[in-house]
Design a protein around this motif. Structure first.
Motif, PDB file in Angstrom:
ATOM      1  N   ALA A 122       0.813  -1.135   0.226  1.00  0.00           N
ATOM      2  CA  ALA A 122      -0.226  -0.034  -0.080  1.00  0.00           C
ATOM      3  C   ALA A 122       0.753   1.325  -0.002  1.00  0.00           C
ATOM      4  CB  ALA A 122      -0.999   0.082   1.198  1.00  0.00           C
ATOM      5  N   GLY A 123       2.033   0.947  -0.879  1.00  0.00           N
ATOM      6  CA  GLY A 123       2.770   2.287  -0.769  1.00  0.00           C
ATOM      7  C   GLY A 123       3.715   2.462   0.366  1.00  0.00           C
ATOM      8  N   ILE A 124       3.597   1.756   1.266  1.00  0.00           N
ATOM      9  CA  ILE A 124       4.536   1.685   2.533  1.00  0.00           C
ATOM     10  C   ILE A 124       5.800   0.905   2.454  1.00  0.00           C
ATOM     11  CG2 ILE A 124       4.539   1.628   5.167  1.00  0.00           C
ATOM     12  CD1 ILE A 124       1.696   2.271   4.964  1.00  0.00           C
ATOM     13  N   PRO A 125       7.034   1.398   2.660  1.00  0.00           N
ATOM     14  CA  PRO A 125       8.112   0.494   2.427  1.00  0.00           C
ATOM     15  C   PRO A 125       7.922  -0.785   3.489  1.00  0.00           C
ATOM     16  CG  PRO A 125       9.007   2.780   2.493  1.00  0.00           C
ATOM     17  CD  PRO A 125       7.430   2.797   3.158  1.00  0.00           C
ATOM     18  N   LEU A 126       8.472  -2.049   2.682  1.00  0.00           N
ATOM     19  CA  LEU A 126       8.668  -3.212   3.643  1.00  0.00           C
ATOM     20  C   LEU A 126       9.963  -3.618   3.366  1.00  0.00           C
ATOM     21  CD1 LEU A 126       7.589  -5.836   4.811  1.00  0.00           C
ATOM     22  CD2 LEU A 126       6.941  -6.800   2.338  1.00  0.00           C
ATOM     23  N   GLN A 127      10.620  -4.207   4.446  1.00  0.00           N
ATOM     24  CA  GLN A 127      11.972  -4.724   4.382  1.00  0.00           C
ATOM     25  C   GLN A 127      11.880  -6.026   4.959  1.00  0.00           C
ATOM     26  OE1 GLN A 127      14.078  -1.690   6.356  1.00  0.00           O
ATOM     27  NE2 GLN A 127      15.040  -1.013   4.363  1.00  0.00           N
ATOM     28  N   ALA A 128      12.634  -7.073   4.685  1.00  0.00           N
ATOM     29  CA  ALA A 128      12.760  -8.360   5.462  1.00  0.00           C
ATOM     30  C   ALA A 128      14.073  -8.777   5.393  1.00  0.00           C
ATOM     31  CB  ALA A 128      11.586  -9.269   4.846  1.00  0.00           C
ATOM     32  N   LYS A 129      14.718  -9.416   6.614  1.00  0.00           N
ATOM     33  CA  LYS A 129      15.997  -9.885   6.521  1.00  0.00           C
ATOM     34  C   LYS A 129      15.922 -11.343   7.002  1.00  0.00           C
ATOM     35  CE  LYS A 129      18.963  -9.170   9.892  1.00  0.00           C
ATOM     36  NZ  LYS A 129      19.463 -10.420  10.396  1.00  0.00           N
ATOM     37  N   ASP A 130      16.472 -12.195   6.070  1.00  0.00           N
ATOM     38  CA  ASP A 130      16.268 -13.736   6.189  1.00  0.00           C
ATOM     39  C   ASP A 130      17.844 -14.111   6.337  1.00  0.00           C
ATOM     40  OD1 ASP A 130      15.306 -16.332   6.105  1.00  0.00           O
ATOM     41  OD2 ASP A 130      15.024 -16.380   3.862  1.00  0.00           O
ATOM     42  N   SER A 131      18.393 -14.725   7.495  1.00  0.00           N
ATOM     43  CA  SER A 131      19.636 -14.972   7.830  1.00  0.00           C
ATOM     44  C   SER A 131      19.804 -16.427   8.293  1.00  0.00           C
ATOM     45  CB  SER A 131      20.202 -13.714   8.582  1.00  0.00           C
ATOM     46  OG  SER A 131      20.112 -12.613   7.750  1.00  0.00           O
ATOM     47  N   MET A 132      21.288 -16.851   8.276  1.00  0.00           N
ATOM     48  CA  MET A 132      21.663 -17.622   9.048  1.00  0.00           C
ATOM     49  C   MET A 132      23.079 -17.355   9.279  1.00  0.00           C
ATOM     50  SD  MET A 132      21.788 -22.038   9.289  1.00  0.00           S
ATOM     51  CE  MET A 132      22.851 -22.126   7.750  1.00  0.00           C
ATOM     52  N   LEU A 133      23.314 -17.296  10.458  1.00  0.00           N
ATOM     53  CA  LEU A 133      25.004 -16.694  10.994  1.00  0.00           C
ATOM     54  C   LEU A 133      25.201 -17.856  11.948  1.00  0.00           C
ATOM     55  CD1 LEU A 133      27.100 -14.395  10.966  1.00  0.00           C
ATOM     56  CD2 LEU A 133      25.638 -13.417  12.872  1.00  0.00           C
TER      57      LEU A 133
END
Length: 285
Positions: A122-133
């Protein structure tokens, strides 16, 4: 009138803030990648090139994938930066896919992987971090660079990230040669790999076409979130297609990632423009 001016200024500041790349999650992503770069550079393989002798211990089908990809005689990669362009992503089954930007960095001496997604809802920024450390898996999503939508950790996430690292190795076959990966031949077109790190193990099967190219990866060892009501093991698979030349290698140009659900398959990630870079450093990000 003054309050109107104040509101307009505040809105302008908000618009600029949302438009500028970055944010807290992105900074954490870069920190995690840097940690993996430092640690894996200390453990990097002494092997400098892919050679016939070095890949001889692999199953015939895996060797053929390496030969077809043009890796023999080429440098042995220690990590991989991969961009998925022209990508659509579905947040959950039944949702409308959204356009996203998606990148990830994978490592060899230990199966670290760090993926980062950006898009808009809906025009709002989405961020996602998908990690294995170093065996610790996590997935975090934020809206408007500030508001955390979700954060998943734990043994189920550790296992899911681990098996995903094995699937990603279609583009980074030096991982196939690591001691933490073992193999068994299923039939003339299928081999099963088992990846183990920090006492966590997961298995997946690679399917090959008649030319020895990997066209599919299947696993039963990945958990699917049940809308916040826990998670369940659900069959998961990746398809690889449209092999093409890129920077001297022949690699899949398209991928799709899917869950096998009782009502039919849910394809939640599709990309048909994939850009791969090997043995990168912090300056490449």
């Amino acid at each position: 009138m003054l309050w109107i001016v104040i509101v307009l200024i505040a809105l302008a500041i908000l618009v600029v803030y949302l438009a500028i790349p970055g944010g807290k999650l992105w900074k954490q992503y870069l920190t995690d990648v840097k940690i993996s770069l430092i640690e894996t550079n200390r453990q990097r393989s002494a092997q400098s090139l892919f050679t016939e002798d070095y890949v001889a211990k692999l199953p015939t089908l895996i060797r053929q994938h390496i030969i077809n990809g043009g890796y023999l005689g080429k440098p042995f990669m220690n990590n991989m930066l991969i961009y998925f362009h022209n990508t659509k992503f579905r947040m959950s089954a039944g949702k409308t896919p959204i356009k996203i930007k998606f990148m990830q960095v994978n490592f060899v001496s230990r199966p670290d992987r760090h993926a980062f997604l950006t898009g808009r809802i809906a025009g709002i920024p989405l961020q996602a971090k998908d990690s294995m450390l170093d065996g610790f898996g996590s997935m975090t999503g934020v809206l408007a660079k500030l508001f955390q939508l979700f954060r998943s950790t734990g043994s189920e996430m550790d296992q899911g990230q681990l098996i995903t690292a094995l699937a990603d190795a279609v583009y980074m076959p030096s991982l196939f040669l690591q001691e933490y990966v073992s193999w068994s031949v299923v039939d003339d077109h299928t081999v099963e790999g088992e990846i183990t790190w920090k006492s966590v193990s997961a298995k997946g099967r690679f399917t090959f076409d008649n030319n020895g190219n990997i066209i599919r990866f299947d696993t039963n060892d990945r958990y699917m979130d049940q809308n916040g009501k826990g998670s369940l093991l659900v069959p998961w698979y990746v398809t690889y297609s449209d092999y093409k030349e890129q920077n001297g290698y022949r690699q899949p140009g398209s991928v799709s990632v899917n869950w096998m659900l009782p009502d039919g398959d849910d394809t939640y990630f599709v990309s048909d423009h994939i850009e791969v870079h090997y043995s990168i450093n912090e300056a490449n990000l």
